[in-house]
Write a protein that holds these residues in place. Sequence first.
Motif, mmCIF file in Angstrom:
data_model
loop_
_atom_site.group_PDB
_atom_site.id
_atom_site.type_symbol
_atom_site.label_atom_id
_atom_site.label_comp_id
_atom_site.label_asym_id
_atom_site.label_seq_id
_atom_site.Cartn_x
_atom_site.Cartn_y
_atom_site.Cartn_z
ATOM 1 N N HIS A 1 72.535 71.931 45.876
ATOM 2 C CA HIS A 1 73.947 72.134 45.520
ATOM 3 C C HIS A 1 74.923 71.596 46.564
ATOM 4 C CE1 HIS A 1 73.067 75.685 48.035
ATOM 5 N NE2 HIS A 1 74.345 75.723 48.308
ATOM 6 N N LYS A 2 74.431 70.854 47.543
ATOM 7 C CA LYS A 2 75.357 70.276 48.508
ATOM 8 C C LYS A 2 75.687 68.854 48.076
ATOM 9 C CE LYS A 2 74.635 73.498 52.224
ATOM 10 N NZ LYS A 2 74.355 73.732 53.663
ATOM 11 N N PHE A 3 75.130 67.838 48.722
ATOM 12 C CA PHE A 3 75.458 66.475 48.314
ATOM 13 C C PHE A 3 75.029 66.185 46.874
ATOM 14 C CE2 PHE A 3 75.346 65.413 53.025
ATOM 15 C CZ PHE A 3 76.721 65.249 53.101
ATOM 16 N N LEU A 4 73.979 66.844 46.401
ATOM 17 C CA LEU A 4 73.516 66.575 45.045
ATOM 18 C C LEU A 4 74.448 67.144 43.983
ATOM 19 C CD1 LEU A 4 69.684 67.113 45.522
ATOM 20 C CD2 LEU A 4 70.799 64.988 44.871
ATOM 21 N N GLY A 5 75.247 68.148 44.322
ATOM 22 C CA GLY A 5 76.233 68.666 43.396
ATOM 23 C C GLY A 5 75.668 69.458 42.238
ATOM 24 N N GLY A 6 74.532 70.134 42.439
ATOM 25 C CA GLY A 6 73.975 70.977 41.396
ATOM 26 C C GLY A 6 74.331 72.434 41.603
ATOM 27 N N PRO A 7 73.806 73.328 40.770
ATOM 28 C CA PRO A 7 73.992 74.763 41.005
ATOM 29 C C PRO A 7 73.278 75.173 42.291
ATOM 30 C CG PRO A 7 73.085 74.315 38.806
ATOM 31 C CD PRO A 7 72.987 73.045 39.585
ATOM 32 N N THR A 8 73.566 76.361 42.775
ATOM 33 C CA THR A 8 72.927 76.847 43.992
ATOM 34 C C THR A 8 71.412 76.814 43.821
ATOM 35 O OG1 THR A 8 74.804 78.276 44.449
ATOM 36 C CG2 THR A 8 72.750 78.771 45.595
ATOM 37 N N SER A 9 70.746 76.079 44.709
ATOM 38 C CA SER A 9 69.311 75.876 44.566
ATOM 39 C C SER A 9 68.764 75.206 45.820
ATOM 40 C CB SER A 9 69.007 74.989 43.344
ATOM 41 O OG SER A 9 69.742 73.783 43.400
ATOM 42 N N GLY A 10 67.447 75.292 45.980
ATOM 43 C CA GLY A 10 66.755 74.599 47.050
ATOM 44 C C GLY A 10 65.623 73.784 46.466
ATOM 45 N N ILE A 11 65.388 72.619 47.033
ATOM 46 C CA ILE A 11 64.335 71.714 46.578
ATOM 47 C C ILE A 11 63.229 71.697 47.628
ATOM 48 C CG2 ILE A 11 63.784 69.319 46.005
ATOM 49 C CD1 ILE A 11 66.826 68.993 45.350
ATOM 50 N N VAL A 12 62.006 71.958 47.203
ATOM 51 C CA VAL A 12 60.841 71.878 48.085
ATOM 52 C C VAL A 12 59.986 70.732 47.577
ATOM 53 C CG1 VAL A 12 58.832 73.069 49.025
ATOM 54 C CG2 VAL A 12 60.932 74.356 48.534
ATOM 55 N N ALA A 13 59.816 69.692 48.393
ATOM 56 C CA ALA A 13 59.092 68.481 47.988
ATOM 57 C C ALA A 13 58.016 68.170 49.009
ATOM 58 C CB ALA A 13 60.060 67.299 47.882
ATOM 59 N N GLY A 14 56.848 67.714 48.529
ATOM 60 C CA GLY A 14 55.817 67.353 49.490
ATOM 61 C C GLY A 14 54.450 67.187 48.865
ATOM 62 N N SER A 15 53.418 67.437 49.663
ATOM 63 C CA SER A 15 52.048 67.295 49.184
ATOM 64 C C SER A 15 51.777 68.351 48.112
ATOM 65 C CB SER A 15 51.052 67.450 50.336
ATOM 66 O OG SER A 15 51.026 68.788 50.792
ATOM 67 N N LYS A 16 50.955 67.990 47.144
ATOM 68 C CA LYS A 16 50.727 68.886 46.011
ATOM 69 C C LYS A 16 50.154 70.228 46.449
ATOM 70 C CE LYS A 16 48.586 68.919 41.417
ATOM 71 N NZ LYS A 16 47.793 68.129 40.441
#
Length: 418
Positions: free
Chosen positions: A231-246
Amino acid sequence: MENPASRDSRSMLTNSQHPIDWSWHDAQGYGRMINVSGTMTSLGGSIATPRVAQATADVMTRFVRIHELQTRASEVIARLTGAEAGFLTASASAGITLAVAGCITGLDPARAEALPDTPGPKNGVAVQMGHLCEYGAPVSQAIALAGGRTRIVGQSTLAKDYQLEAALDDTCAAALYVVSHHVVDYGMIPLKTFARIAHAKGVPVIVDAASEYDLRGFLEQGADVVIYSGHKFLGGPTSGIVAGSKDLVRAGYLQNIGIGRGMKIGKESLAGAIAAMEQWMERDHAGIRAEETRALEMWRTALQGLPGVTAVRIPDPTRNPLERLQVWIDPSQAGANAAQFAEVLGQQDPPLIVRGHEVEKRYFQLDPCNLTPGQAELVRDTLVAVLRDPGPAARIDPDRVMDAMRNGGTQAYLDWLG
């Protein structure tokens, strides 16, 4: 036919031909403001485009299978970041906690349920001292919520390779690297070296990159998991993105049966964040950067010649592709200091909220990333009016305003409903 993504992008640009309509804000009971501070949680993070708002609203009237929606999110996160997989959670701070927890428990549900009280002996998390910042809460607390034990590497302004190596013993579950304007920007072990040392000891690397444009580079430099704000630069609702190894993403997602339950994300934020990520991949980044640059130059030109005021465009400290206007104040000539002017700017109608977290260094900054149509000109006019007449600022107790800005994040909670 016009590309909808281009239309969404332009809706976020400054355009002096479109006056601002404040009536909706007033009708809804929200305090109106102009945000030139940045993507700050205390100001609501960012503003969404109609496309994102519509995606958020549309899912509100129907049921979904959350695991299916999270699978869709994982697919989009993989395209956006180059990661093997990903999931969405309540915030970037929650993402840190869940990623740490996943490194501690793996895919063992019994161990996940035992957190944070009984993490087992392998719960150390190595962090450079210069990265133990406060982003609204301490980084160390995000680790502790998972049952992790912060293992400090180096001193506040210098961390050495052998100090990291020593911290990465058999009881260390993860190594956390923080990318932020809040951290010490020199003397720290760079990410590539940090990851190389950690991997040699068999320890996964988590990167907190909550407010960063670079959605691929940290994984490419060796991170195993990267956390972003949705929800910062991406401009979405309040949220966190966790990305990485499966494997680590799955272990982090498993925490929703335990400590992650209180950090869960709803269907509306899932749908809105997915739309925001898709929009980011179609965004006219060059066009938006050009509009931001136009605003910066307008402000810089308008401030030229004002007594005791020096305005300089500066790059983002974490190398995001953006600039801000740094407004230096010489109180002996301007008639008041940077902190006093920042407070008066926030008292205008509408309030102009500047980036004032370093006012003790005799400057405040202006961030153009959250402007809506017509606001750049209002910013210019408000700045000139306030800085040209130092009387109201000079009447503010400088010690009081400095204390308020230094303690403001906590004091606002203590004052709430008081």
